[in-house]
Write an enzyme that holds these catalytic residues in place. Structure first.
Site, short mmCIF file in Angstrom:
data_model
loop_
_atom_site.label_atom_id
_atom_site.label_comp_id
_atom_site.label_asym_id
_atom_site.label_seq_id
_atom_site.Cartn_x
_atom_site.Cartn_y
_atom_site.Cartn_z
N HIS A 100 -22.71 -11.02 -3.30
CA HIS A 100 -21.74 -10.03 -3.79
C HIS A 100 -21.98 -8.67 -3.15
CE1 HIS A 100 -21.05 -12.62 -7.67
NE2 HIS A 100 -20.41 -13.08 -6.62
N CYS A 111 -12.36 0.89 10.50
CA CYS A 111 -12.98 0.56 11.78
C CYS A 111 -14.22 -0.33 11.62
CB CYS A 111 -13.33 1.83 12.55
SG CYS A 111 -14.80 2.69 11.93
N SER A 173 -28.82 -16.53 -14.26
CA SER A 173 -27.37 -16.56 -14.04
C SER A 173 -26.74 -17.49 -15.05
CB SER A 173 -27.03 -17.05 -12.63
OG SER A 173 -25.61 -17.18 -12.50
ZN LIG Z 1 -14.11 4.12 10.25
#
Ligand SMILES: [Zn+2]
Length: 223
Positions: A100, A111, A173
């Protein structure tokens, strides 16, 4: 090895699904979903700023240390964790698959630049949300938000590890969050240490309903 929130509760990090956990106070869809991030990233960051600081202030407990020790002894292959708190790495575990994501970085969705936590914290001193040093967009926490896909490669690696394991040990869990909850079904055999029941208790060779720290410390002691 698969770990969830239950291994970190003894480090003072409440299971966010518990009645006293953070989601009892805030709506996850408002502060920790990808939709919320796209709508109001600064609100998401105001939540994560506090969360990151409290997670970084927590220390690994006996359970984390026991798993790191079992890895050093060659008895644990890798730790797949649902936790974002980085406590396994900080306890010394080397092969940790954070399915996660984690708070150790933030990522630019524009980017794909990844910024380390130090750079993120530095920026958060100055502004409400950290910016990408390359394109100026607001970074996204390196945690998998609600409504977001898991980090690329993570669930594939976790599935491979489960299939090749002689025994999969699940610690802390409740096996409720998919697709991670399905991993134990890939393993040849299964042992579970968890407070409370899980849907796979019937599939387990061993089920121990006890705190993770003392149980794992006792395992290390006995070996
Ligand atoms: Zn960036």
């Amino acid at each position: 090895m698969l770990t969830g929130a239950g291994i970190s509760t003894e480090s003072g990090i409440p299971d966010f699904r518990s009645p006293t956990g953070i989601w009892a106070e805030v709506d996850p869809l408002e502060v920790a979903s990808i939709r919320a991030f796209r709508r109001d990233p600064e609100r998401v960051w105001s939540f994560y700023r506090t969360r990151i600081h409290s997670l970084l202030a927590a220390e690994p407990n006996a359970g984390h240390h026991a798993l790191a020790e079992l890895e050093r002894r060659g008895l644990v292959g890798a730790v797949v964790t649902q936790n974002i708190d980085t406590l396994h790495s900080r306890a010394g575990s080397r092969d940790v698959v954070e399915v996660h994501g984690s708070i150790r970085s933030a990522v630019c969705l524009h980017c794909l630049w990844t910024e380390g936590i130090e750079g993120v914290l530095e920026q958060l001193e100055q502004r409400t949300a950290p910016l990408c040093v390359h394109c100026g967009e607001i970074l996204k926490p390196g945690v998998t938000l609600f409504g977001e896909l898991l980090p690329p490669g993570a669930i594939e690696r976790a599935t491979e590890l489960a299939r090749s394991a002689g025994l999969m040990l699940v610690v802390g869990s409740s096996l409720e969050v998919w697709p991670v909850a399905g991993l134990p079904l890939e393993a040849r055999s299964l042992a579970i240490v968890n407070r409370g029941t899980t849907p796979l208790d019937g599939n387990a060779l061993v089920k121990i309903d006890a705190p993770a720290g003392e149980t794992l410390a006792a395992v290390v002691e006995a070996l």
